[in-house]
Write an enzyme that holds these catalytic residues in place. Structure first.
Site, short mmCIF file in Angstrom:
data_model
loop_
_atom_site.label_atom_id
_atom_site.label_comp_id
_atom_site.label_asym_id
_atom_site.label_seq_id
_atom_site.Cartn_x
_atom_site.Cartn_y
_atom_site.Cartn_z
N ASP A 69 0.82 -1.37 -0.08
CA ASP A 69 0.04 0.20 -0.04
C ASP A 69 0.96 1.38 -0.11
O ASP A 69 1.68 1.47 0.98
CB ASP A 69 -0.85 0.02 1.24
CG ASP A 69 -1.69 1.08 1.40
OD1 ASP A 69 -1.78 2.06 0.56
OD2 ASP A 69 -2.68 1.18 2.50
N GLY B 119 -9.96 3.66 -5.93
CA GLY B 119 -8.53 3.22 -6.23
C GLY B 119 -7.40 3.87 -5.17
O GLY B 119 -7.91 3.91 -4.04
N VAL B 120 -6.38 4.12 -5.68
CA VAL B 120 -5.35 4.50 -4.83
C VAL B 120 -5.48 6.21 -4.73
O VAL B 120 -5.03 6.44 -3.51
CB VAL B 120 -3.93 4.52 -5.68
CG1 VAL B 120 -3.93 5.42 -6.95
CG2 VAL B 120 -2.76 4.50 -4.70
N ASP B 121 -6.40 6.73 -5.36
CA ASP B 121 -6.82 8.03 -5.13
C ASP B 121 -7.50 8.13 -4.03
O ASP B 121 -7.33 9.01 -2.97
CB ASP B 121 -7.50 8.61 -6.39
CG ASP B 121 -7.67 10.15 -6.53
OD1 ASP B 121 -7.03 10.69 -5.59
OD2 ASP B 121 -8.45 10.50 -7.15
N SER C 27 -2.54 4.56 -14.29
CA SER C 27 -3.46 4.13 -15.19
C SER C 27 -3.95 2.76 -15.35
O SER C 27 -4.73 2.20 -16.28
CB SER C 27 -3.33 4.81 -16.80
OG SER C 27 -3.53 6.10 -16.92
N THR C 28 -3.06 1.67 -14.81
CA THR C 28 -3.43 0.40 -14.86
C THR C 28 -4.55 -0.08 -13.91
O THR C 28 -4.85 -1.40 -13.73
CB THR C 28 -2.17 -0.08 -14.26
OG1 THR C 28 -1.83 -0.27 -12.89
CG2 THR C 28 -1.11 -0.18 -15.28
N GLY C 29 -5.48 0.70 -13.33
CA GLY C 29 -6.65 0.16 -12.43
C GLY C 29 -8.11 0.73 -13.36
O GLY C 29 -7.99 -0.05 -14.46
N TYR D 168 -8.33 3.19 -15.26
CA TYR D 168 -8.26 3.46 -16.77
C TYR D 168 -7.90 2.35 -17.57
O TYR D 168 -7.42 2.78 -18.64
CB TYR D 168 -7.23 4.66 -16.58
CG TYR D 168 -7.99 5.92 -15.98
CD1 TYR D 168 -9.29 6.08 -15.49
CD2 TYR D 168 -7.09 6.97 -15.94
CE1 TYR D 168 -9.79 7.25 -15.29
CE2 TYR D 168 -7.56 8.29 -15.35
CZ TYR D 168 -8.93 8.57 -15.06
OH TYR D 168 -9.89 9.37 -14.68
N1 AR6 Z 1 -1.26 1.45 -3.08
C1 AR6 Z 1 -0.71 1.19 -4.27
N2 AR6 Z 1 -1.36 0.89 -5.44
C2 AR6 Z 1 -2.63 1.00 -5.34
C3 AR6 Z 1 -3.38 1.16 -4.30
C4 AR6 Z 1 -2.56 1.48 -2.76
N3 AR6 Z 1 -3.53 1.48 -2.00
N4 AR6 Z 1 -4.81 1.12 -4.51
C5 AR6 Z 1 -4.66 0.76 -5.80
N5 AR6 Z 1 -3.58 0.58 -6.22
P1 AR6 Z 1 -6.49 3.41 -10.12
P2 AR6 Z 1 -6.22 4.60 -12.53
C6 AR6 Z 1 -3.01 0.20 -7.68
O1 AR6 Z 1 -7.75 2.83 -10.60
O2 AR6 Z 1 -6.10 3.36 -13.47
C7 AR6 Z 1 -9.61 6.83 -9.46
O3 AR6 Z 1 -10.79 6.85 -9.17
C8 AR6 Z 1 -4.11 -0.50 -8.66
O4 AR6 Z 1 -4.00 -1.87 -8.36
O5 AR6 Z 1 -6.18 3.78 -8.69
O6 AR6 Z 1 -4.96 5.50 -13.03
C9 AR6 Z 1 -9.04 8.19 -9.82
O7 AR6 Z 1 -9.82 9.01 -9.23
C10 AR6 Z 1 -3.67 -0.24 -10.15
O8 AR6 Z 1 -2.87 -0.93 -10.44
O9 AR6 Z 1 -5.83 4.53 -10.81
C11 AR6 Z 1 -9.35 8.30 -11.29
O10 AR6 Z 1 -10.53 8.65 -11.75
C12 AR6 Z 1 -3.17 1.35 -9.80
O11 AR6 Z 1 -3.05 1.68 -8.34
C13 AR6 Z 1 -9.16 6.67 -11.86
O12 AR6 Z 1 -9.18 5.80 -10.78
C14 AR6 Z 1 -3.90 2.38 -10.57
O13 AR6 Z 1 -5.24 2.20 -10.30
C15 AR6 Z 1 -7.59 6.65 -12.22
O14 AR6 Z 1 -7.62 5.38 -12.71
#
Ligand code: AR6
Length: 171
Positions: A13, A35-37, A120-122, A124
Site C-alpha cells: 500500500d 482506487g489509489v486516489d 492508469s493500470t486500474g 483506466y
Molecule cells: N497502493 C498502491 N497501489 C494501489 C493502491 C494502493 N493503496 N490502490 C490501488 N492501487 P487506479 P487509474 C493500484 O484505479 O487506473 C480513480 O478513481 C491499482 O491496483 O487507482 O490511474 C481516480 O480518481 C492499479 O494498479 O488508478 C481516477 O478517476 C493502480 O494503483 C481513476 O481512478 C492504479 O489504479 C484513475 O485510474
C-alpha cells in the site's frame, strides 16, 4: 551513486510508505475518486481535499504537487493518467508525460525518494506490461540525467504487477 540502487519494486500500500513523495493516480478534477486516489485522500485527511480545491484541476499527462498532510510522505504528486482506448488516442505519450512531469516536480522540490503506483493500470485499464515498460523507461531516462530524485520505488498492489516490474528492473 550506483545506478542499480536507484530503483526498487515493492508490493503493498503506497500510503504507508516513508518516502519524500508519493504519486497519486488522480483524475482531471483532482478532487478524489476510487482506487489509489481514494486511499491517499483517506490517509492524508481532509486538509488534502482543501488544498486540491485551489488547484483548478489538472490536464491528462500533467502533474501537480501538494503537501502530504497526515501521510508519512512530505509531498503528494498528483498526476492524471490517460484512459486506455486501445492505443489510438496518444495514450502511450500521455502516460510517459505523467512520469516526466512528476519527476520534474520531484527534481524542482529536491525530492530524494519518490514512490509511484501503476498509473492508469486500474480503473483506466492501461495494459499493465506496457504501462510498466513506460514507467521504467521514463524514470531510468530521467534519473540518468538528474541528481533528484535519488531513488524511485515502484509500488505494485498485486503480484502480477510486482512480477512485471521485477523482470523489467532485472534487465
Ligand atoms: N497502493 C498502491 N497501489 C494501489 C493502491 C494502493 N493503496 N490502490 C490501488 N492501487 P487506479 P487509474 C493500484 O484505479 O487506473 C480513480 O478513481 C491499482 O491496483 O487507482 O490511474 C481516480 O480518481 C492499479 O494498479 O488508478 C481516477 O478517476 C493502480 O494503483 C481513476 O481512478 C492504479 O489504479 C484513475 O485510474
Amino acid at each position: 551513486m550506483k545506478k542499480k540502487c536507484r530503483f526498487e519494486v515493492i508490493k503493498g500500500d503506497i500510503t504507508s510508505l516513508e518516502v519524500d513523495a508519493i504519486v497519486n493516480a488522480a483524475n482531471n478534477s483532482l478532487l478524489g475518486g476510487g482506487g489509489v486516489d481514494r486511499a491517499i485522500h483517506k490517509a492524508a485527511g481532509p486538509e488534502l481535499y482543501e488544498e486540491c480545491l485551489n488547484l483548478d484541476g489538472c490536464a491528462t499527462g500533467e502533474s501537480k504537487i501538494t503537501k502530504g498532510y497526515r501521510l508519512k510522505a512530505k509531498y503528494i504528486i498528483h498526476t492524471v493518467g490517460p484512459v486506455w482506448h486501445g492505443g489510438y488516442r496518444d495514450e502511450t505519450d500521455l502516460l510517459a508525460s505523467c512520469y516526466q512531469t512528476s519527476l520534474k516536480l520531484a527534481y524542482q522540490h529536491k525530492i530524494k525518494t519518490i514512490a509511484f503506483p501503476g498509473i492508469s493500470t486500474g480503473a483506466y485499464r492501461f495494459p499493465k506490461d506496457l504501462a510498466a515498460l513506460i514507467a521504467v523507461n521514463e524514470t531510468k531516462r530521467f534519473v540518468s540525467k538528474n541528481n533528484y530524485p535519488e531513488k524511485v520505488i515502484f509500488v505494485a498492489f498485486d503480484q502480477e504487477n510486482y512480477e512485471i516490474y521485477r523482470k523489467l528492473l532485472e534487465k
